[in-house]
Design an enzyme around this catalytic site. Structure first.
Site, PDB file in Angstrom:
ATOM      1  N   TRP A 342     -14.726  16.833  33.865  1.00 58.54           N
ATOM      2  CA  TRP A 342     -15.971  17.401  34.399  1.00 58.54           C
ATOM      3  C   TRP A 342     -17.152  16.468  34.190  1.00 58.54           C
ATOM      4  O   TRP A 342     -18.184  16.607  34.829  1.00 58.54           O
ATOM      5  CB  TRP A 342     -16.249  18.773  33.782  1.00 58.54           C
ATOM      6  CG  TRP A 342     -16.687  18.781  32.329  1.00 58.54           C
ATOM      7  CD1 TRP A 342     -16.050  18.220  31.258  1.00 58.54           C
ATOM      8  CD2 TRP A 342     -17.864  19.412  31.801  1.00 58.54           C
ATOM      9  NE1 TRP A 342     -16.745  18.455  30.096  1.00 58.54           N
ATOM     10  CE2 TRP A 342     -17.859  19.191  30.397  1.00 58.54           C
ATOM     11  CE3 TRP A 342     -18.910  20.140  32.351  1.00 58.54           C
ATOM     12  CZ2 TRP A 342     -18.872  19.669  29.553  1.00 58.54           C
ATOM     13  CZ3 TRP A 342     -19.912  20.615  31.508  1.00 58.54           C
ATOM     14  CH2 TRP A 342     -19.889  20.376  30.127  1.00 58.54           C
ATOM     15  N   ASP A 343     -16.979  15.507  33.289  1.00 59.51           N
ATOM     16  CA  ASP A 343     -18.003  14.501  33.043  1.00 59.51           C
ATOM     17  C   ASP A 343     -18.535  13.923  34.354  1.00 59.51           C
ATOM     18  O   ASP A 343     -19.737  13.702  34.517  1.00 59.51           O
ATOM     19  CB  ASP A 343     -17.434  13.334  32.229  1.00 59.51           C
ATOM     20  CG  ASP A 343     -16.776  13.753  30.933  1.00 59.51           C
ATOM     21  OD1 ASP A 343     -16.175  14.838  30.901  1.00 59.51           O
ATOM     22  OD2 ASP A 343     -16.859  12.984  29.965  1.00 59.51           O
ATOM     23  N   GLU A 484     -16.282  23.098  22.505  1.00 62.19           N
ATOM     24  CA  GLU A 484     -14.826  23.155  22.348  1.00 62.19           C
ATOM     25  C   GLU A 484     -14.374  23.534  20.943  1.00 62.19           C
ATOM     26  O   GLU A 484     -13.168  23.531  20.665  1.00 62.19           O
ATOM     27  CB  GLU A 484     -14.230  21.799  22.741  1.00 62.19           C
ATOM     28  CG  GLU A 484     -14.448  21.481  24.212  1.00 62.19           C
ATOM     29  CD  GLU A 484     -14.071  20.056  24.577  1.00 62.19           C
ATOM     30  OE1 GLU A 484     -13.766  19.828  25.753  1.00 62.19           O
ATOM     31  OE2 GLU A 484     -14.095  19.172  23.696  1.00 62.19           O
ATOM     32  N   LYS A 599     -19.992  22.478  18.772  1.00 60.94           N
ATOM     33  CA  LYS A 599     -19.707  21.053  18.955  1.00 60.94           C
ATOM     34  C   LYS A 599     -20.782  20.360  19.785  1.00 60.94           C
ATOM     35  O   LYS A 599     -21.211  19.250  19.461  1.00 60.94           O
ATOM     36  CB  LYS A 599     -18.353  20.888  19.655  1.00 60.94           C
ATOM     37  CG  LYS A 599     -17.977  19.436  19.957  1.00 60.94           C
ATOM     38  CD  LYS A 599     -16.669  19.335  20.711  1.00 60.94           C
ATOM     39  CE  LYS A 599     -16.322  17.879  21.015  1.00 60.94           C
ATOM     40  NZ  LYS A 599     -15.071  17.739  21.792  1.00 60.94           N
ATOM     41  N   GLN A 600     -21.221  21.019  20.868  1.00 59.75           N
ATOM     42  CA  GLN A 600     -22.103  20.364  21.827  1.00 59.75           C
ATOM     43  C   GLN A 600     -22.893  21.407  22.587  1.00 59.75           C
ATOM     44  O   GLN A 600     -22.650  22.611  22.468  1.00 59.75           O
ATOM     45  CB  GLN A 600     -21.278  19.528  22.810  1.00 59.75           C
ATOM     46  CG  GLN A 600     -20.357  20.347  23.703  1.00 59.75           C
ATOM     47  CD  GLN A 600     -19.271  19.527  24.347  1.00 59.75           C
ATOM     48  OE1 GLN A 600     -18.273  19.206  23.705  1.00 59.75           O
ATOM     49  NE2 GLN A 600     -19.456  19.166  25.605  1.00 59.75           N
TER      50      GLN A 600
END
Length: 771
Positions: A342-343, A484, A599-600
Site C-alpha cells: 500500500w506504500d 500492525e 506502531k505507527q
C-alpha cells in the site's frame, strides 16, 4: 548528515570512505531508470558481499532455493565488476594500501554517479581511479561505466572487467543454470531463474583508449562468469580509459533471442557514442525535474532531503510499462522482496498524480493487471470481489506468508495477519484511483480498467461486513489496521472509513458511466455480473457501515473498539517489556497488544487522507493524544504526523517530522535502512511540502488551498509545478503570498478560503494571504 556535502542544489557528495557502511551508502548512491536499478557500490567490490552490490529488473521475481522461501527480486549478474591490479597488487582501498583522496557523488540533476579515488599500493605505487556511470533513461536496457586509470609512477596494470553471476541474494540462490558466450567483441552471460524460469541476458562491450599499448585477453574463470582482461605497462602520467557498455534483457517483457536483443541494443548506443548517449539521458532527467522539482529557498537541509526523495522516486518510476509499479524499497535494494505494498498508492503515487499523471496512470494500471490475483485471494478466503495482496508481485497473488515471524525463544513460527486481515489495502487502491481522477479528470481511466477495480473492491467489502443487530449497523470485525501491533481488532477507524469511502466512490463511478458512457457501463455490468439488486445492498452498506466518530466532548476517535480501555503507559515502558529483542512486538506475544501504544500513525493517517471531513479541533485533539503513544516503528508514520501538524498550525512539529521523513535514507534512520530506499517515506516528504506546508490539493473543482500556507519561518519560498486536468501550473509560495502561473492553454480554477477564481492561459495570479 555530516557525511555529505550538498553542492549546487543537486549533488550529494561524500569525502570519507567508510567500508563498514557501504551497504547503507550503496543505497544513497543508487541509480535506476524504471526498468532496472543499480546500487551505488564501487566497481572493484566483489558481488558476494552481503547487501552491498545489486542490480534488479522491475517485475522479475523468483522463488529461490535456500533458507529464504519467499519470492523476491533476484540480484542480477554483476556487470559493474572491474578489478584492478597494480604491479600485481590488488586495488582494494577498503582493506589495504593507503587512501590518499576520495569522493563519491550522486548528481541528481543528471542521474549520474561519479567516483574519484587516489590510492597508494602497499609497495608505494600511486594511482588515480575516476569512474562515471548511469543507467540510460532513453535506452532503458543499457547501463554504462566510464572507468579511467592514471598512474604517477611506472607500473604494470591489469584490469579485469567481468559479468559475474556469483551474486549475493542474502539467504537464497536464484539461478539454476548459466550460459556463457564470448563472440566477437562481446562478453555474454545468460542466467535462468528457478520459478517461473525467467531468462536474463547480460552483455558487455568495451571501448578502450590508452597512452600505451594494451593487451586484451578473454576468459571465463568460472561457469557463471565471463571477463575481458586488459594489461598495459604505463609510465608516469599515462592513463587508460575503458568504457564498459552493458545491455540487459529478460524473457518476461522481451520477445526474441536475448543475445540478439542485447547485441542490437549495444550496436545502437555504441554507434551514438558515450557523450551523445549521456546527453540524451541528461535531457530525459531535465524534463523529469522540470515537471517534478521542488525548490526550497532558505534551507539547504530541507532542499537536499526533498530533492533526494524526488530523485529516487523518479528513478524507480515505470514510465515505460503499466505492468509494473514501484516496490516498497524502490529498485535500489532487495528488502521486502521487491514487492508492491500500500506504500505505493498512499505514499508514493501523489507525487506522480500531481506532477506526471501518465506515470501515475501506469502505476494504477498495474493494479488492473493484477486484479485477477486479487479476486483469487478473496475467493480463497470465502469472499467476493477483489482483496488485493498485501505483498504483490507480477500476478497479484498474495506473496505474504501467514507466518512472517519466528519466536526467537522457542523457535516456533508466529501466526501473523498481514495477508488475510489487513483489508484496508483494497480501499487504499480505490482511494488513490479517486485522487488521480480528481486531479486529472481522466474519465477514460474508469473505462480502461479503473471502474472494474472499484466495482470488485466494493463487492469485496460488502461481502466482508457483518450486520450488528444491536447497533443497527454494519461492522468490520477481526482486521489489522495500519497499526500492525494490534491484531484482530474490530472496527478499526481507518479501515472502516476507507472501506465506506471505496463503496461510495464505486457507486459514484457507476453513476458517471451510466450518465456519460451508457454503453460501456452496460458492458461493465455484464462483464462483472453486476445487477441492480446488488447495488441496492451496496448503498445500504455505504449508508450504515459504522465509522467511529469523534467523541463530542473530547473529540477523540477510538482507533478500534475498546482501544481506550487498554493500559495507558509511556512507549518506553512498553518497549522494555519486550521479552526478546528479536520478538515481534505486536500480537499476543508482544507487549503492545494490551496497551494504547501503537506502531505507527493510524487514526492520524485517516485524519490526513480524509482531511476535509474532520475539523481542526478533531485533528488537534487526536494528534495530541496519539503522538506520544506512537512508537514510529515504521517509516510510514512520521509523514502523517507532519501533515496533520501542518493542518492544525503546529509548524515546528510538522517541520521536525518532515525532516525525519526526507532524511531517513541519508541519515540511516530506523531498521532495514541498508537494503533499499524507503519509498513511502520519501513520497511522504513530498506530500509534507505540497499538501502540508503549502496546503495545496488538486480537486475536481480546481486547485484548492485548504487554508493559507504554513511554511516554516526560515523558508524564503517554495516553488514547484503541478498539473491540473492536463494544465501545468507553476506554484510559488512565500511567507505572505502565493502566486500561480498557468503554463498550458486552458483555464484553471483556484479555490481559497476567500473564494474562487478562474485563471486564463498564461495568466499569473497572486493571493496575498498575510499582510
Amino acid at each position: 548528515m555530516e557525511d555529505y556535502d550538498f553542492i549546487d542544489g543537486y549533488i550529494i557528495r561524500e569525502r570519507t570512505y567508510k567500508p563498514e557502511e557501504e551497504s547503507a551508502k550503496a543505497t544513497v548512491f543508487a541509480l535506476a531508470n524504471g526498468y532496472m536499478g543499480l546500487r551505488g557500490a564501487g566497481e572493484e567490490l566483489p558481488p558476494t558481499i552481503p547487501g552491498v552490490k545489486g542490480c534488479y529488473i522491475n517485475g522479475i521475481y523468483d522463488t529461490p532455493q535456500g533458507k529464504l522461501t519467499e519470492r523476491e527480486f533476484p540480484n542480477m549478474p554483476d556487470w559493474t565488476l572491474i578489478q584492478l591490479w597494480v604491479d600485481r597488487e590488488p586495488f582494494d582501498p577498503a582493506n589495504m594500501g593507503e587512501l590518499l583522496d576520495y569522493s563519491r557523488e550522486l548528481d541528481m540533476r543528471e542521474g549520474v554517479m561519479r567516483r574519484h579515488v587516489r590510492w597508494k599500493s602497499p609497495s608505494g605505487k600511486v594511482v588515480q581511479v575516476e569512474s562515471e556511470r548511469f543507467l540510460s533513461a532513453s535506452h532503458l536496457h543499457v547501463g554504462v561505466i566510464r572507468y579511467r586509470l592514471s598512474v604517477e609512477q611506472p607500473v604494470h596494470i591489469e584490469l579485469r572487467s567481468s559479468i559475474d553471476g556469483a551474486v549475493n541474494n542474502r539467504w537464497a540462490y536464484h539461478f539454476k543454470r548459466f550460459t556463457r558466450r564470448q563472440d566477437g567483441e562481446e562478453d555474454y552471460l545468460e542466467a535462468e531463474t528457478f520459478e517461473p524460469g525467467y531468462r536474463i541476458g547480460v552483455m558487455a562491450r568495451h571501448e578502450v583508449h590508452a597512452s600505451a599499448p594494451v593487451q586484451v585477453e578473454r576468459d571465463d574463470p568460472t561457469d557463471r562468469c565471463v571477463q575481458t582482461i586488459f594489461t598495459a605497462d604505463l609510465q608516469a602520467g599515462q592513463a587508460i580509459e575503458v568504457t564498459k557498455w552493458c545491455a540487459l534483457y529478460e524473457s518476461r517483457f522481451s520477445e526474441g533471442d536475448l543475445y540478439s536483443l542485447c547485441r542490437a541494443e549495444l550496436d545502437a548506443v555504441c554507434a551514438m557514442g558515450y557523450e551523445a548517449l549521456k546527453a540524451e539521458h541528461v535531457d530525459c532527467w531535465r524534463r523529469r525535474w522540470e515537471a517534478s522539482d521542488v525548490c526550497i529557498e532558505g534551507d539547504d537541509e530541507a532542499q537536499m532531503g526533498i530533492r533526494f526523495a524526488i530523485f529516487h522516486l523518479l528513478a524507480a518510476a515505470p514510465y515505460h510499462d503499466d505492468r509494473i509499479s514501484i516496490p516498497a524499497r524502490g529498485l535500489q535494494g532487495q528488502d521486502y522482496y521487491g514487492s508492491i505494498f500500500w506504500d505505493c498508492e498512499i505514499f508514493v503515487l501523489p507525487l506522480f498524480t500531481y506532477t506526471q499523471p501518465q506515470v501515475a496512470r501506469n502505476i494504477l494500471r498495474y493494479r488492473y493487471h493484477t486484479l485477477a490475483g486479487a479476486k483469487r485471494k478473496a475467493q480463497q478466503l470465502g469472499f467476493q470481489g477483489a482483496y488485493y495482496a498485501w505483498q504483490s508481485q507480477e500476478t497479484g497473488d498474495e506473496q505474504c506468508d501467514l507466518y512472517v515471524f519466528t519466536n526467537p525463544i522457542t523457535g516456533e513460527p508466529i501466526r501473523s495477519y498481514f495477508a488475510d486481515e489487513q483489508i484496508h489495502i483494497s480501499a487504499d487502491i480505490v482511494y488513490a484511483a479517486w485522487q488521480y481522477y480528481q486531479a486529472t479528470g481522466d474519465q477514460r481511466f474508469w473505462l480502461e480498467g479503473g471502474a472494474e477495480i472499484a466495482v470488485e473492491v466494493a463487492r469485496f467489502f460488502v461481502s466482508r461486513v457483518q450486520w450488528e443487530q444491536e447497533g443497527g449497523r454494519y461492522v468490520l470485525r477481526s482486521v489489522l489496521g495500519p497499526d500492525e501491533y494490534h491484531e484482530r481488532v474490530n472496527n478499526n477507524a481507518y479501515t472502516n472509513a476507507l472501506a465506506r469511502f471505496s463503496i461510495q466512490k464505486a457507486l459514484e463511478v457507476l453513476d458517471l458511466l451510466r450518465e456519460k458512457y451508457p454503453q460501456e457501463c452496460a458492458s461493465l455490468k455484464s462483464a462483472t455480473g453486476l445487477a441492480d439488486e446488488e447495488l441496492v445492498r451496496w448503498r445500504d452498506v455505504a449508508e450504515k457501515l459504522y465509522v467511529p466518530a469523534p467523541d463530542p466532548q473530547t473529540h477523540l476517535i477510538p482507533q478500534f473498539d475498546g482501544y481506550f480501555n487498554l493500559r495507558d503507559e509511556p512507549v518506553d515502558e512498553t518497549r522494555k517489556r519486550l521479552a526478546h529483542p528479536d520478538l515481534h512486538p505486536g500480537g499476543p506475544l508482544g507487549p503492545y497488544q494490551e496497551t494504547q501504544n501503537i506502531k505507527q500513525a493510524d487514526v492520524v493517517m485517516l485524519l490526513y487522507l480524509l482531511r476535509d471531513r474532520y475539523d481542526t479541533e478533531t485533528k488537534l485533539a487526536n494528534w495530541r493524544y496519539y503522538e506520544p503513544r506512537t512508537a514510529h516503528d515504521s517509516s510510514l508514520s512520521p509523514m502523517a504526523y507532519s501533515l496533520v501538524a501542518a493542518d492544525v498550525g503546529m509548524v515546528e512539529w510538522a517541520y521536525k517530522y518532515f525532516l525525519y521523513t526526507a532524511h531517513i535514507d541519508l541519515a540511516s534512520y530506523g531498521p532495514h535502512w541498508n537494503l533499499g530506499i524507503h519509498a513511502a517515506s520519501l513520497g511522504g516528504a513530498w506530500q509534507a511540502v505540497v499538501n502540508g506546508f503549502c496546503q495545496l490539493e488538486l480537486t475536481r473543482e480546481g486547485i484548492r488551498f485548504l487554508k493559507p500556507p504554513v511554511i516554516p519561518a526560515h523558508w524564503k519560498r517554495v516553488e514547484f509545478r503541478v498539473v491540473w486536468h492536463g494544465q501545468p501550473v507553476q506554484v510559488c509560495v512565500s511567507g505572505d503570498s502565493v502566486s500561480l502561473s498557468v503554463l498550458g492553454d486552458g483555464t484553471v480554477p483556484v479555490l481559497t478560503p476567500e473564494g474562487r477564481t478562474v485563471l486564463s492561459p498564461g495568466e499569473r495570479w497572486q493571493w496575498r494571504y498575510r499582510e
